[in-house]
Design a protein around this motif. Structure first.
Motif, mmCIF file in Angstrom:
data_model
loop_
_atom_site.group_PDB
_atom_site.id
_atom_site.type_symbol
_atom_site.label_atom_id
_atom_site.label_comp_id
_atom_site.label_asym_id
_atom_site.label_seq_id
_atom_site.Cartn_x
_atom_site.Cartn_y
_atom_site.Cartn_z
ATOM 1 N N PHE A 154 0.670 -1.283 0.023
ATOM 2 C CA PHE A 154 0.109 0.082 0.124
ATOM 3 C C PHE A 154 0.776 1.152 -0.050
ATOM 4 N N LEU A 155 1.824 1.240 0.829
ATOM 5 C CA LEU A 155 2.833 2.467 0.625
ATOM 6 C C LEU A 155 3.525 2.521 -0.419
ATOM 7 N N MET A 156 3.724 1.515 -1.035
ATOM 8 C CA MET A 156 4.532 1.793 -2.389
ATOM 9 C C MET A 156 3.666 2.264 -3.405
ATOM 10 N N ARG A 157 2.318 1.952 -3.549
ATOM 11 C CA ARG A 157 1.443 2.564 -4.163
ATOM 12 C C ARG A 157 1.033 3.981 -4.183
ATOM 13 N N MET A 158 1.509 4.242 -3.089
ATOM 14 C CA MET A 158 1.512 5.876 -2.633
ATOM 15 C C MET A 158 2.639 6.590 -3.266
ATOM 16 N N GLY A 159 3.653 5.759 -3.951
ATOM 17 C CA GLY A 159 4.699 6.529 -4.442
ATOM 18 C C GLY A 159 6.026 6.609 -3.757
ATOM 19 N N LEU A 160 5.974 6.127 -2.479
ATOM 20 C CA LEU A 160 7.033 5.704 -1.857
ATOM 21 C C LEU A 160 7.994 4.937 -2.290
ATOM 22 N N LYS A 161 9.409 5.147 -1.991
ATOM 23 C CA LYS A 161 10.434 4.131 -2.515
ATOM 24 C C LYS A 161 10.552 3.106 -1.432
ATOM 25 N N HIS A 162 11.469 2.016 -1.984
ATOM 26 C CA HIS A 162 11.601 1.167 -0.954
ATOM 27 C C HIS A 162 12.453 1.605 0.403
ATOM 28 N N ASN A 163 13.551 2.192 0.183
ATOM 29 C CA ASN A 163 14.072 2.702 1.639
ATOM 30 C C ASN A 163 13.121 3.802 2.266
ATOM 31 N N GLN A 164 12.302 4.362 1.831
ATOM 32 C CA GLN A 164 11.507 5.309 2.537
ATOM 33 C C GLN A 164 10.456 4.448 3.250
ATOM 34 N N VAL A 165 10.033 3.372 2.768
ATOM 35 C CA VAL A 165 8.995 2.637 3.265
ATOM 36 C C VAL A 165 9.530 1.899 4.577
ATOM 37 N N SER A 166 10.846 1.409 4.295
ATOM 38 C CA SER A 166 11.553 0.738 5.246
ATOM 39 C C SER A 166 11.762 1.331 6.429
ATOM 40 N N LEU A 167 12.100 2.595 6.387
ATOM 41 C CA LEU A 167 12.362 3.728 7.374
ATOM 42 C C LEU A 167 11.234 4.085 8.134
ATOM 43 N N ILE A 168 10.096 4.243 7.362
ATOM 44 C CA ILE A 168 8.818 4.778 8.069
ATOM 45 C C ILE A 168 8.368 3.466 8.972
ATOM 46 N N LEU A 169 8.198 2.496 8.261
ATOM 47 C CA LEU A 169 7.792 1.159 9.212
ATOM 48 C C LEU A 169 8.782 0.751 10.116
ATOM 49 N N GLY A 170 9.962 1.081 9.953
ATOM 50 C CA GLY A 170 11.102 0.948 11.243
ATOM 51 C C GLY A 170 10.690 1.961 12.371
ATOM 52 N N GLY A 171 10.616 3.082 11.755
ATOM 53 C CA GLY A 171 10.355 4.164 12.749
ATOM 54 C C GLY A 171 9.008 3.849 13.546
ATOM 55 N N LEU A 172 7.967 3.285 12.883
ATOM 56 C CA LEU A 172 6.754 3.008 13.654
ATOM 57 C C LEU A 172 7.053 1.854 14.625
ATOM 58 N N GLN A 173 7.737 0.848 14.249
ATOM 59 C CA GLN A 173 8.028 -0.220 15.150
ATOM 60 C C GLN A 173 9.035 0.268 16.539
ATOM 61 N N LEU A 174 9.616 1.220 16.340
ATOM 62 C CA LEU A 174 10.401 1.968 17.360
ATOM 63 C C LEU A 174 9.468 2.600 18.266
ATOM 64 N N LEU A 175 8.542 3.071 17.745
ATOM 65 C CA LEU A 175 7.615 3.771 18.624
ATOM 66 C C LEU A 175 6.664 3.128 19.302
ATOM 67 N N PHE A 176 6.318 1.889 18.834
ATOM 68 C CA PHE A 176 5.677 1.104 19.605
ATOM 69 C C PHE A 176 6.654 0.245 20.924
ATOM 70 N N ILE A 177 7.717 0.185 20.798
ATOM 71 C CA ILE A 177 8.599 -0.374 21.550
ATOM 72 C C ILE A 177 9.036 0.590 22.783
ATOM 73 N N ALA A 178 8.815 2.027 22.276
ATOM 74 C CA ALA A 178 9.176 3.059 23.141
ATOM 75 C C ALA A 178 8.019 3.205 24.018
ATOM 76 N N ILE A 179 6.707 3.139 23.321
ATOM 77 C CA ILE A 179 5.561 3.342 24.314
ATOM 78 C C ILE A 179 5.635 2.204 25.342
ATOM 79 N N ALA A 180 5.933 0.825 24.949
ATOM 80 C CA ALA A 180 5.864 -0.260 25.976
ATOM 81 C C ALA A 180 7.044 -0.011 27.207
ATOM 82 N N ILE A 181 8.247 0.519 26.618
ATOM 83 C CA ILE A 181 9.101 0.862 27.696
ATOM 84 C C ILE A 181 8.687 1.752 28.651
ATOM 85 N N GLY A 182 7.928 3.036 28.024
ATOM 86 C CA GLY A 182 7.650 4.146 28.853
ATOM 87 C C GLY A 182 6.579 3.579 29.814
#
Length: 386
Positions: A287-315
């Motif tokens: 879905f993110l690729m269909r929005m026009g995002l590139k491979h590396n952009q999608v990987s970084l966005i989803l990696g950032g969201l993954q870190l967000l959930f881990i940060a919430i669980a730690i907090g």
């Protein structure tokens, strides 16, 4: 220092093996072809999991094997078996039933022989210590789910590797802090191997990990997450600043994106009347690729969201699972719904700007009156009409 040396050893071995592996696979045409639901455009060598698995295994043998307990060796044995299941599937595609059977044997080695299992829910949903057979069954289900959830996200340059780096880093640091040397070394050796892989898998990828890599990584991370949950539960209250009260929430947060993506695609496929394992392009990264995002952009966005959930669980580590787990689950569903909505709007916007291919201009309508066919000439023709 052992953990740093283990990481550097695995990284060095991996960075040396990958160029050789790429040349060999290219020469003998062991490549992943484009087409179908694949989103790469050229032939790319696959089975890159071979290199980072060898790198991690050699590093383990150098830095930790003589000191490791027997249960740790059963864990390595299970990882080795899953590696060969993935390798066989990459070389000659296995039936889903046989693939699952191989994973199940590896799961039994870890859950039963190594005794790495969920033994107690610690009051979550009002449940305490689990009977032995229920503990075995529940732990096996969790480990299989985590393994295959990670396997499903391996569809984009750098995505699976990025997620693995995040998980192995968090687990490695936690095990190291609490003196669990064998588990820490295992985490850091795989971290080093995956970092070496990302050098060659970042967009544009020179090699893919294949099921050889994704199944191995998913199984290893799943086993380490279960070990983390159980070792955390053994810590006395207030004995460590890194003891989690919401331990199940942290376990889910570490694999939030793979678990969410798996649940999402299964639900969508079943809703459409298809089997849950039917391959398609309904993953979040599609879905993110269909929005026009590139491979590396999608990987970084989803990696950032993954870190967000881990940060919430730690907090929220001092709060109960009854609060934290529903919170992060609702947040994941809300973000997913918003992402789907934005993606669909963008796709519709792009489609509306494209020319209507099937539209026929009235001026180009065929003038039937100009067609003149002499039937007598056709019937008298010497052309063979048989």
């Amino acid at each position: 220092m052992t953990n740093i040396f283990a990481l550097l050893t695995a990284f060095s071995i991996g960075i040396s093996i990958f160029p050789v592996l790429i040349k060999i696979f290219t020469k003998f045409n062991y490549s992943d072809s484009p087409g179908g639901r694949k989103i790469h455009l050229n032939e790319v060598p696959s089975m890159g999991g071979i290199a980072f698995f060898i790198a991690a295994l050699l590093s383990i043998l150098i830095w930790n094997w003589p000191l490791s307990p027997l249960s740790y060796r059963f864990l390595i044995g299970g990882i080795l078996l899953v590696f060969f299941v993935g390798l066989r599937d990459d070389m000659v595609e296995l039936r889903a039933s046989r693939k699952l059977l191989g994973q199940l044997i590896a799961v039994i080695m870890v859950v039963v022989a190594a005794d790495i299992r969920i033994k107690d829910l610690h009051g979550f949903l009002g449940i305490g210590e689990l009977p032995l057979m229920i503990s075995y069954g529940f732990s096996a289900f969790v480990l299989l789910a985590l393994t295959n959830a990670f396997n499903l996200i391996d569809g984009l340059d750098g995505l699976a590797g990025t997620m693995a780096v995040i998980v192995f880093s968090c687990l490695g640091l936690w095990f190291m802090y609490h003196g669990l040397e064998s588990l820490a070394v295992l985490s850091f050796t795989f971290l080093g191997g995956v970092l070496a892989f990302l050098v060659f898998n970042w967009h544009p990828a020179k090699i893919f990990m294949g099921d050889t890599g994704s199944l191995t990584l998913g199984f290893t991370m799943g086993a380490l997450i279960i070990a983390f949950m159980e070792h955390n539960a053994l810590l006395p209250e207030n004995s460590s600043p890194w003891r989690f009260e919401s331990i199940f929430s942290m376990g889910v947060a570490l694999m939030m994106f793979p678990l969410y993506d798996m649940a999402r695609v299964f639900f969508r496929r079943i809703k459409r009347g298809k089997g849950p394992m039917t391959p398609d392009k309904s993953h979040v990264h599609h879905f993110l690729m269909r929005m026009g995002l590139k491979h590396n952009q999608v990987s970084l966005i989803l990696g950032g969201l993954q870190l967000l959930f881990i940060a919430i669980a730690i907090g929220m580590k001092n709060y109960s699972d009854h609060l934290v787990l529903p919170l992060i689950s609702i947040l994941a569903l809300s973000l997913g719904f918003w992402l789907d909505t934005v993606a669909v709007k963008n796709v519709k916007k792009k489609v509306s700007k494209l020319p209507r291919v099937l539209e026929v201009s009235p001026k180009k309508t065929l003038d039937k009156s100009k067609i003149d066919i002499d039937l007598k000439k056709i019937t008298d023709s010497k052309v063979n009409m048989n």
